[in-house]
Design an enzyme around this catalytic site. Structure first.
Site, PDB file in Angstrom:
ATOM      1  CG  HIS A   1      -1.901   1.085   1.246  1.00  0.00           C
ATOM      2  ND1 HIS A   1      -1.580   2.368   1.647  1.00  0.00           N
ATOM      3  CD2 HIS A   1      -3.203   1.110   0.862  1.00  0.00           C
ATOM      4  CE1 HIS A   1      -2.661   3.127   1.508  1.00  0.00           C
ATOM      5  NE2 HIS A   1      -3.650   2.400   1.042  1.00  0.00           N
TER       6      HIS A   1
ATOM      7  CG  ASP B   1      -8.154   4.082  -0.838  1.00  0.00           C
ATOM      8  OD1 ASP B   1      -7.740   3.560   0.215  1.00  0.00           O
ATOM      9  OD2 ASP B   1      -7.473   4.864  -1.518  1.00  0.00           O
TER      10      ASP B   1
HETATM   11 MN    MN Z   1      -5.727   2.980   0.540  1.00  0.00          MN
END
Ligand code: MN
Length: 349
Positions: free
Chosen positions: A186, A312
């Site tokens: 990430h 997200d």
């Molecule tokens: Mn993210």
């Protein structure tokens, strides 16, 4: 806008695979870092904003990050998200000192596992690890997978400016391959040595700096020969693979040309082209990119079994984006792979 529902009436469940949380104890440790000396400029820009700015965006995200209960479930219901695959938010424990980072990785995993036990049909966990202590990270990943039921690790890109291409981190890669769990690479903000011109332009964060930094990290990892050493290892990249699929042709040509001419003698000769590793050792999610052409392009060059849905949450979670993706002009079987079955397979749901 039609009402979004969970349950799969549209022909697939929606499994969102790059969703973030933050233990309150980690936020407390962040406060100490922000109040300390020589604060990392990327961290100050990122968490200085989300933890201290008075804007609606910052305060909402700060609150939602720390919730693994009612508010998160209500948000999932309102967006028709059946399941979240959750990991510790950027930069995780990686901005902390070694001792704090190892302790907080354990705490984060216990907290997340607890929430997953309470909501087994809604939450899946990705383990936090502290690369500052690679041996501990490998053991903690094993504990998180075998004892806590986690299905992946999340690493928020560089750790104090160091990259997984450095072999000192490879015990973590070895453990992930042996445990047969993927590592979600990430983003976080670029490290101190890279960030100055990004900050100058206000482009250090998710807007662009994240993608540059994390795509670069993935390339370093490929170039290090890590996937020749660990050929079964799987990584996830968000944000349409941080643009790497779009680069594949040129990477194959130029990286190959560099190796062939031994321009950088320290680079190991790789068994395959760069694109081979992207096609065999990476899965890509569309986190933050509700854009049909980019998704279809990535399916075309990587294969439709390697492209997964992600939202997200809580950084970017407009319900309209779910609708846009539901409406994609795509064969129903392919759309089901994207939203549901690729995630079920990779995370063993
Ligand atoms: Mn993210």
């Amino acid at each position: 806008m039609a009402e979004l529902k969970t349950g799969g009436a549209q022909g697939y469940l929606r499994i969102a695979t790059e969703e973030a949380f933050a233990p309150p104890e980690m936020m407390a440790a962040y406060v100490e870092v922000l109040d300390g000396q020589n604060v990392d400029p990327g961290f100050e820009s990122l968490m200085g904003f989300y933890m201290r700015h008075k804007s609606e965006r910052a305060t909402n995200i700060f609150r939602r990050l720390q919730d693994l209960g009612a508010e998160r479930l209500a948000d999932m219901d309102a967006r028709g998200i059946d399941r979240q695959v959750i990991g510790v938010t950027a930069p995780g424990v990686q901005v902390l000192t070694k001792d704090k980072a190892t302790a907080l990785s354990v705490l984060a995993n216990d907290q997340l596992a607890d929430a997953c036990r309470k909501h087994p049909d809604r939450f899946t966990g990705m383990a936090a690890v502290a690369p500052q202590d690679p041996a501990h990270a490998a053991k903690e990943l094993e504990r998180a997978v075998k004892k806590l039921g986690m299905r992946a690790a999340v690493i928020n890109s560089h750790t104090h400016g160091e990259y997984l291409s450095d072999q000192k981190f490879w015990p973590i890669l070895e453990a992930a391959e042996a445990l047969d769990v993927p590592i979600y690479l990430h983003p976080q903000t670029p490290p101190k040595a890279m960030i100055a011109p990004f900050l100058e332009a206000g482009l250090d964060g998710a807007v662009f700096g994240f993608g540059v930094e994390t795509g670069f990290h993935a390339l370093r990892l490929i170039g290090s020969g890590a996937f020749d050493r660990f050929p079964k290892l799987q990584f996830l990249l968000g944000h349409m693979g941080e643009a790497l699929p779009f680069w594949m042709y040129r990477l194959d040509y130029m990286y190959g040309a560099g190796l062939k001419s031994k321009r950088y003698p320290f680079q190991p000769q790789l068994k395959h082209d760069v694109s081979h590793y992207l096609k065999h050792n990476f899965h890509i999610t569309n986190s933050g990119v509700a854009w049909e052409p980019a998704i279809k392009f990535t399916q075309a060059v990587l294969g439709e079994d390697r492209v997964l849905y992600a939202m997200d949450y809580p950084y970017q979670c407009p319900p309209e984006e779910v609708e846009i993706l539901d409406r994609m002009d795509m064969a129903p079987a392919t759309k089901k792979k994207f939203f549901q079955t690729n995630a079920e397979k990779l995370f063993k749901l």
